[in-house]
Design a protein around this motif. Structure first.
Motif, mmCIF file in Angstrom:
data_model
loop_
_atom_site.group_PDB
_atom_site.id
_atom_site.type_symbol
_atom_site.label_atom_id
_atom_site.label_comp_id
_atom_site.label_asym_id
_atom_site.label_seq_id
_atom_site.Cartn_x
_atom_site.Cartn_y
_atom_site.Cartn_z
ATOM 1 N N ALA A 190 63.589 6.923 -2.243
ATOM 2 C CA ALA A 190 64.730 6.549 -1.389
ATOM 3 C C ALA A 190 64.792 6.852 0.081
ATOM 4 N N ILE A 191 65.558 6.493 0.758
ATOM 5 C CA ILE A 191 65.477 6.341 2.425
ATOM 6 C C ILE A 191 66.788 6.731 2.859
ATOM 7 N N LEU A 192 66.851 7.447 3.837
ATOM 8 C CA LEU A 192 67.945 7.594 4.784
ATOM 9 C C LEU A 192 67.631 7.021 5.999
ATOM 10 N N LEU A 193 68.284 6.006 6.499
ATOM 11 C CA LEU A 193 68.052 5.568 7.937
ATOM 12 C C LEU A 193 69.144 5.678 8.732
ATOM 13 N N LEU A 194 68.952 6.259 9.933
ATOM 14 C CA LEU A 194 70.054 6.300 10.836
ATOM 15 C C LEU A 194 70.025 5.236 11.625
ATOM 16 N N GLU A 195 71.208 5.063 12.425
ATOM 17 C CA GLU A 195 71.532 3.882 13.205
ATOM 18 C C GLU A 195 70.617 3.795 14.606
ATOM 19 N N ASP A 196 70.154 5.084 14.874
ATOM 20 C CA ASP A 196 69.133 4.994 16.149
ATOM 21 C C ASP A 196 67.627 5.064 15.575
ATOM 22 N N GLY A 197 67.414 4.603 14.314
ATOM 23 C CA GLY A 197 66.129 4.153 13.825
ATOM 24 C C GLY A 197 65.370 5.397 13.234
ATOM 25 N N THR A 198 65.920 6.616 13.101
ATOM 26 C CA THR A 198 65.168 7.832 12.507
ATOM 27 C C THR A 198 65.259 7.540 10.918
ATOM 28 N N LEU A 212 75.788 6.306 -5.290
ATOM 29 C CA LEU A 212 74.602 6.326 -4.854
ATOM 30 C C LEU A 212 74.315 7.745 -4.187
ATOM 31 N N ALA A 213 73.523 8.492 -4.755
ATOM 32 C CA ALA A 213 73.032 9.752 -4.085
ATOM 33 C C ALA A 213 71.535 9.875 -4.148
ATOM 34 N N ILE A 214 71.053 10.593 -3.007
ATOM 35 C CA ILE A 214 69.637 10.969 -3.057
ATOM 36 C C ILE A 214 69.364 12.537 -2.815
ATOM 37 N N SER A 215 68.290 13.131 -3.188
ATOM 38 C CA SER A 215 67.821 14.371 -3.050
ATOM 39 C C SER A 215 66.619 14.482 -2.707
#
Length: 370
Positions: free
Chosen positions: A9-17, A113-116
């Motif tokens: 899974a991915i965490l995508l921040l609004e600044d592209g990180t 939805l949860a990610i670890s």
């Protein structure tokens, strides 16, 4: 412990990180919200069900989440209010006798939805430096461009009215109908434990929807009024601000917590602003300027009251200050029976330093009766 191949899974921040992790359970899809972090070592179930967190992706800084399961009595609302969970180590097993569900089962029941396996230390450090921002957690790791486009269309928390998303649709009652005090509470995201604290002090509470008028609340002939905590930006809450103005105009006893505190400030012409990170945790230090004592408090807010404007208002005074950054943690009106705090006296995450505020509210009501 479950041994299974878990999806990336991915965490995508609004600044592209981008931060990588793995999905918990068999949930799939994407969840959007403002990413924020809570520094509490315990209390994850209360955090997840707190209406003030509506629309936010929660990063838990404690390394282990889920190890004591969940218990049906320890909720702050009827269901989970966070938009998604991000953690480091997720415990599928739990070791608490009172628990009735594992955290995995609780999340699945609420379709969250949860990610670890996320590097939460690096993530929190990044948010601290760059501020809270919109983000998305997703199992759609092969189409980042589409995720970025969808994320760019999401509104900022600044200017976002969310009280209507979490408030009751119809009035309801809590407590003993024969209690000494009648309290009219405006629900702009109220927590159950606030109602428990009022009821335990011989109060009968009628909880009103966020868009109720002062006339509707006053028709019940309450002894005092309460403005609750809640999510989002306080400035769009024109109806709640008007309620506060009318309560003050009629010189009725008024107590506000968190979002309610900000609404009271706005009703007095004092502005609020979006903080760089906000305060979210259970050990925030506050100084009571009236008594000179320190308090360990539970806090959860991304907006704050403008300190300079408050100090310039001849009818207001600061009663509490946050010792980490000198922000306003409490105020009272000099010419009205009204006070409020930015933190949560009902939370009692260990210390009970702030529970006296409910007693102060009752004392204010008694004084108004005299």
């Amino acid at each position: 412990m479950k041994y299974q191949i878990r999806k990336k899974a991915i965490l995508l921040l609004e600044d592209g990180t981008v931060f990588w992790g793995k999905v918990i359970g068999d949930q799939e899809g994407s969840s959007f919200g403002e990413v924020c972090f809570n520094t509490g070592m315990t209390g994850y179930q209360e955090i997840f069900t707190d209406p003030s967190y509506y629309g936010q992706l929660m990063v838990t800084t404690n390394a282990h989440i889920g190890n004591y399961g969940t218990y049906s009595e320890e909720v702050e609302s009827e269901d989970i209010k966070i938009a998604g969970l991000i953690c480091k180590n997720f415990s599928y097993n739990y070791s608490r006798d009172k628990a009735d569900l594992s955290l995995e089962e609780f999340l699945k029941k609420n379709n969250l939805l949860a990610i670890s396996d996320v590097d939460t230390r690096a993530l929190v450090a990044y948010i601290r430096d760059n501020g809270a921002m919109n983000a998305v957690i997703s199992t759609k790791i092969d189409d980042l461009d589409a995720l970025k486009k969808e994320l760019a269309d999401k509104p900022s928390m600044k200017g976002l009215e969310l009280a209507s998303k979490v408030s009751t649709k119809e009035p309801y009652f809590i407590g003993n109908a024969n209690a000494t005090y009648k309290i009219a509470a405006l629900d702009i995201g109220i927590k159950k434990n606030i109602l428990r604290n009022l009821a335990s002090r011989d109060c009968y509470i009628k909880v009103f929807p966020y868009n109720s008028t002062y006339e509707q609340m006053n028709e019940w002939n309450p002894n005092g009024y309460f403005l609750s905590n809640g999510p989002g930006d306080p400035e769009p809450l024109s109806e709640a601000i008007e309620v506060a103005k009318n309560i003050l105009k009629n010189d009725k006893p008024l107590f506000g917590i968190c979002l309610g505190h900000q609404v009271i400030a706005l009703a007095n012409g004092v502005s609020t602003y979006k903080m760089h990170n906000g305060h979210r945790g259970i050990n925030h230090p506050v100084k009571n300027l009236v008594t000179g004592k320190g308090e360990v408090t539970s806090q959860n807010h991304g907006f704050a009251v403008n300190k300079e404007e408050l100090e310039a208002n001849k009818n207001l005074e600061i009663t509490h200050l946050h010792l980490n950054d000198d922000t306003v943690a409490g105020l009272r009106m000099k010419n009205k029976n009204c006070f409020s705090v930015q933190y949560h006296p009902e939370a009692s995450p260990g210390p009970h330093d702030a529970s006296y505020l409910f007693d102060q509210f009752i004392e204010n009501i008694n004084q108004s009766k005299a």
